[in-house]
Design a protein around this motif. Structure first.
Motif, PDB file in Angstrom:
ATOM      1  N   GLU A 192     -10.980  -3.793  -3.778  1.00  0.00           N
ATOM      2  CA  GLU A 192     -10.886  -4.010  -5.215  1.00  0.00           C
ATOM      3  C   GLU A 192     -10.129  -2.838  -5.830  1.00  0.00           C
ATOM      4  O   GLU A 192     -10.190  -1.723  -5.326  1.00  0.00           O
ATOM      5  CB  GLU A 192     -12.300  -4.100  -5.789  1.00  0.00           C
ATOM      6  CG  GLU A 192     -12.373  -4.404  -7.264  1.00  0.00           C
ATOM      7  CD  GLU A 192     -13.821  -4.503  -7.747  1.00  0.00           C
ATOM      8  OE1 GLU A 192     -14.476  -5.509  -7.453  1.00  0.00           O
ATOM      9  OE2 GLU A 192     -14.266  -3.542  -8.398  1.00  0.00           O
ATOM     10  N   CYS A 193      -9.390  -3.115  -6.911  1.00  0.00           N
ATOM     11  CA  CYS A 193      -8.754  -2.026  -7.656  1.00  0.00           C
ATOM     12  C   CYS A 193      -8.881  -2.321  -9.146  1.00  0.00           C
ATOM     13  O   CYS A 193      -9.054  -3.466  -9.553  1.00  0.00           O
ATOM     14  CB  CYS A 193      -7.281  -1.852  -7.270  1.00  0.00           C
ATOM     15  SG  CYS A 193      -6.152  -3.058  -7.986  1.00  0.00           S
ATOM     16  N   TYR A 210      -8.270  -7.974  -3.421  1.00  0.00           N
ATOM     17  CA  TYR A 210      -7.200  -8.215  -2.449  1.00  0.00           C
ATOM     18  C   TYR A 210      -7.552  -9.386  -1.547  1.00  0.00           C
ATOM     19  O   TYR A 210      -8.534  -9.357  -0.822  1.00  0.00           O
ATOM     20  CB  TYR A 210      -6.906  -6.970  -1.605  1.00  0.00           C
ATOM     21  CG  TYR A 210      -5.629  -7.141  -0.833  1.00  0.00           C
ATOM     22  CD1 TYR A 210      -4.409  -6.853  -1.434  1.00  0.00           C
ATOM     23  CD2 TYR A 210      -5.629  -7.649   0.457  1.00  0.00           C
ATOM     24  CE1 TYR A 210      -3.214  -7.050  -0.761  1.00  0.00           C
ATOM     25  CE2 TYR A 210      -4.441  -7.844   1.138  1.00  0.00           C
ATOM     26  CZ  TYR A 210      -3.238  -7.552   0.527  1.00  0.00           C
ATOM     27  OH  TYR A 210      -2.057  -7.761   1.193  1.00  0.00           O
ATOM     28  N   LYS A 211      -6.737 -10.449  -1.632  1.00  0.00           N
ATOM     29  CA  LYS A 211      -6.836 -11.623  -0.755  1.00  0.00           C
ATOM     30  C   LYS A 211      -5.411 -12.067  -0.472  1.00  0.00           C
ATOM     31  O   LYS A 211      -4.867 -12.925  -1.164  1.00  0.00           O
ATOM     32  CB  LYS A 211      -7.609 -12.765  -1.433  1.00  0.00           C
ATOM     33  CG  LYS A 211      -9.063 -12.474  -1.683  1.00  0.00           C
ATOM     34  CD  LYS A 211      -9.720 -13.629  -2.423  1.00  0.00           C
ATOM     35  CE  LYS A 211     -11.129 -13.233  -2.817  1.00  0.00           C
ATOM     36  NZ  LYS A 211     -11.723 -14.134  -3.782  1.00  0.00           N
ATOM     37  N   HIS A 212      -4.763 -11.459   0.513  1.00  0.00           N
ATOM     38  CA  HIS A 212      -3.352 -11.720   0.830  1.00  0.00           C
ATOM     39  C   HIS A 212      -2.457 -11.417  -0.371  1.00  0.00           C
ATOM     40  O   HIS A 212      -1.423 -12.033  -0.566  1.00  0.00           O
ATOM     41  CB  HIS A 212      -3.141 -13.159   1.308  1.00  0.00           C
ATOM     42  CG  HIS A 212      -4.053 -13.551   2.414  1.00  0.00           C
ATOM     43  ND1 HIS A 212      -3.924 -13.044   3.686  1.00  0.00           N
ATOM     44  CD2 HIS A 212      -5.129 -14.372   2.436  1.00  0.00           C
ATOM     45  CE1 HIS A 212      -4.884 -13.544   4.450  1.00  0.00           C
ATOM     46  NE2 HIS A 212      -5.624 -14.352   3.721  1.00  0.00           N
ATOM     47  N   GLY A 213      -2.850 -10.510  -1.207  1.00  0.00           N
ATOM     48  CA  GLY A 213      -2.215 -10.131  -2.461  1.00  0.00           C
ATOM     49  C   GLY A 213      -3.326  -9.835  -3.444  1.00  0.00           C
ATOM     50  O   GLY A 213      -4.490 -10.147  -3.195  1.00  0.00           O
ATOM     51  N   LYS A 236      -1.052  -2.876  -0.200  1.00  0.00           N
ATOM     52  CA  LYS A 236      -0.302  -1.873  -0.955  1.00  0.00           C
ATOM     53  C   LYS A 236      -0.614  -2.038  -2.444  1.00  0.00           C
ATOM     54  O   LYS A 236      -0.971  -3.118  -2.902  1.00  0.00           O
ATOM     55  CB  LYS A 236       1.195  -2.043  -0.697  1.00  0.00           C
ATOM     56  CG  LYS A 236       1.599  -1.661   0.717  1.00  0.00           C
ATOM     57  CD  LYS A 236       3.008  -1.145   0.749  1.00  0.00           C
ATOM     58  CE  LYS A 236       3.486  -0.568   2.028  1.00  0.00           C
ATOM     59  NZ  LYS A 236       2.814  -0.683   3.230  1.00  0.00           N
ATOM     60  N   PRO A 237      -0.473  -0.974  -3.233  1.00  0.00           N
ATOM     61  CA  PRO A 237      -0.803  -1.070  -4.662  1.00  0.00           C
ATOM     62  C   PRO A 237       0.183  -1.959  -5.424  1.00  0.00           C
ATOM     63  O   PRO A 237       1.304  -2.194  -4.985  1.00  0.00           O
ATOM     64  CB  PRO A 237      -0.724   0.375  -5.151  1.00  0.00           C
ATOM     65  CG  PRO A 237      -0.132   1.189  -4.069  1.00  0.00           C
ATOM     66  CD  PRO A 237      -0.095   0.378  -2.821  1.00  0.00           C
ATOM     67  N   ILE A 238      -0.256  -2.403  -6.573  1.00  0.00           N
ATOM     68  CA  ILE A 238       0.589  -3.156  -7.497  1.00  0.00           C
ATOM     69  C   ILE A 238       1.691  -2.202  -7.962  1.00  0.00           C
ATOM     70  O   ILE A 238       1.428  -1.048  -8.285  1.00  0.00           O
ATOM     71  CB  ILE A 238      -0.257  -3.653  -8.682  1.00  0.00           C
ATOM     72  CG1 ILE A 238      -1.297  -4.664  -8.176  1.00  0.00           C
ATOM     73  CG2 ILE A 238       0.615  -4.228  -9.785  1.00  0.00           C
ATOM     74  CD1 ILE A 238      -2.384  -5.008  -9.164  1.00  0.00           C
ATOM     75  N   GLN A 277       7.248  -9.021  -6.112  1.00  0.00           N
ATOM     76  CA  GLN A 277       7.535  -7.589  -6.095  1.00  0.00           C
ATOM     77  C   GLN A 277       8.847  -7.228  -6.783  1.00  0.00           C
ATOM     78  O   GLN A 277       9.063  -6.084  -7.147  1.00  0.00           O
ATOM     79  CB  GLN A 277       7.542  -7.079  -4.650  1.00  0.00           C
ATOM     80  CG  GLN A 277       6.158  -7.144  -4.043  1.00  0.00           C
ATOM     81  CD  GLN A 277       6.163  -6.885  -2.563  1.00  0.00           C
ATOM     82  OE1 GLN A 277       6.968  -7.445  -1.824  1.00  0.00           O
ATOM     83  NE2 GLN A 277       5.241  -6.043  -2.117  1.00  0.00           N
ATOM     84  N   GLU A 278       9.723  -8.221  -6.976  1.00  0.00           N
ATOM     85  CA  GLU A 278      11.018  -7.978  -7.592  1.00  0.00           C
ATOM     86  C   GLU A 278      10.990  -8.175  -9.106  1.00  0.00           C
ATOM     87  O   GLU A 278      12.017  -8.064  -9.766  1.00  0.00           O
ATOM     88  CB  GLU A 278      12.081  -8.891  -6.980  1.00  0.00           C
ATOM     89  CG  GLU A 278      12.383  -8.609  -5.516  1.00  0.00           C
ATOM     90  CD  GLU A 278      11.314  -9.166  -4.571  1.00  0.00           C
ATOM     91  OE1 GLU A 278      10.748 -10.234  -4.873  1.00  0.00           O
ATOM     92  OE2 GLU A 278      11.040  -8.514  -3.555  1.00  0.00           O
TER      93      GLU A 278
END
Length: 148
Positions: free
Chosen positions: A5-6, A16-19, A45-47, A113-114
Motif C-alpha cells: 500500500e502507498c 498494488y495489484k499488477h499496478g 515501482k512508485p507512481i 507511464q507516458e
C-alpha cells in the motif's frame, strides 16, 4: 503475502495489484459508478510525477473531461451505427448522454507511464474488448486494446 500500500501525494491511498489501484465514485451519464483508478507501474515501482500531474489535471477539470467523454461517445456511436449494429441488434441513434448508461459501463480510469489517461468501458456492441476513450493529453476513441 501482505498487499503493498502507498499513500501517494496526488492519488491518495493506493494498493498494488499488477499496478497501483483504488476505487472512486464518478458520476457519468446521469448515474453514479464505482470505478477503478489504475496507475501502471511495474514491479511495485512508485507512481511517477507525470501520472501524478495527469491525475491532478483530471481531478481539477473533472467536469470538462466528463463532458468530453460523453460527447465523444455519442459522436462515435452515432457515426458508426451501421458497423456497431452488427453486434448490437438494438443499435439506435443516441440523442441524450443519459442514454449512454444503458449501453456502456465505465470500469477503469487508466493512467499509463507516458502520461496518457484513458477511460475503459464495457459496451454492448463489443463485449469482449470494450471501448476506450483517451482524454489526456489528446482525445481518441476505439477498442480498449488500442490503449493498453
Amino acid at each position: 503475502m501482505k498487499e503493498r500500500e502507498c499513500n501517494d501525494k496526488a492519488f491518495g491511498v493506493m494498493h498494488y495489484k499488477h499496478g497501483w489501484v483504488k476505487s472512486q465514485l464518478v458520476s457519468l451519464f446521469g448515474k453514479d459508478w464505482n470505478i477503478r483508478i489504475s496507475v501502471r507501474a511495474y514491479s511495485e515501482k512508485p507512481i511517477n510525477e507525470l501520472q501524478q500531474k495527469q491525475y491532478s489535471e483530471y481531478s481539477n477539470n473533472e467536469e470538462k473531461y466528463k463532458e468530453t467523454i460523453s460527447s465523444e461517445l455519442v459522436k462515435y456511436i452515432n457515426n458508426n451505427l451501421p458497423e456497431l449494429a452488427i453486434n448490437w441488434k438494438e443499435a439506435k441513434k443516441i440523442d441524450s448522454t443519459n442514454e449512454l448508461a444503458k449501453i456502456v459501463t465505465p470500469r477503469t480510469l487508466f493512467f499509463n507511464q507516458e502520461g496518457d489517461v484513458v477511460l475503459l468501458l464495457d459496451c454492448v456492441w463489443d463485449q469482449e474488448n470494450g471501448i476506450g476513450i483517451q482524454i489526456i493529453p489528446k482525445t481518441a476513441i476505439g477498442p480498449q486494446n488500442t490503449f493498453l
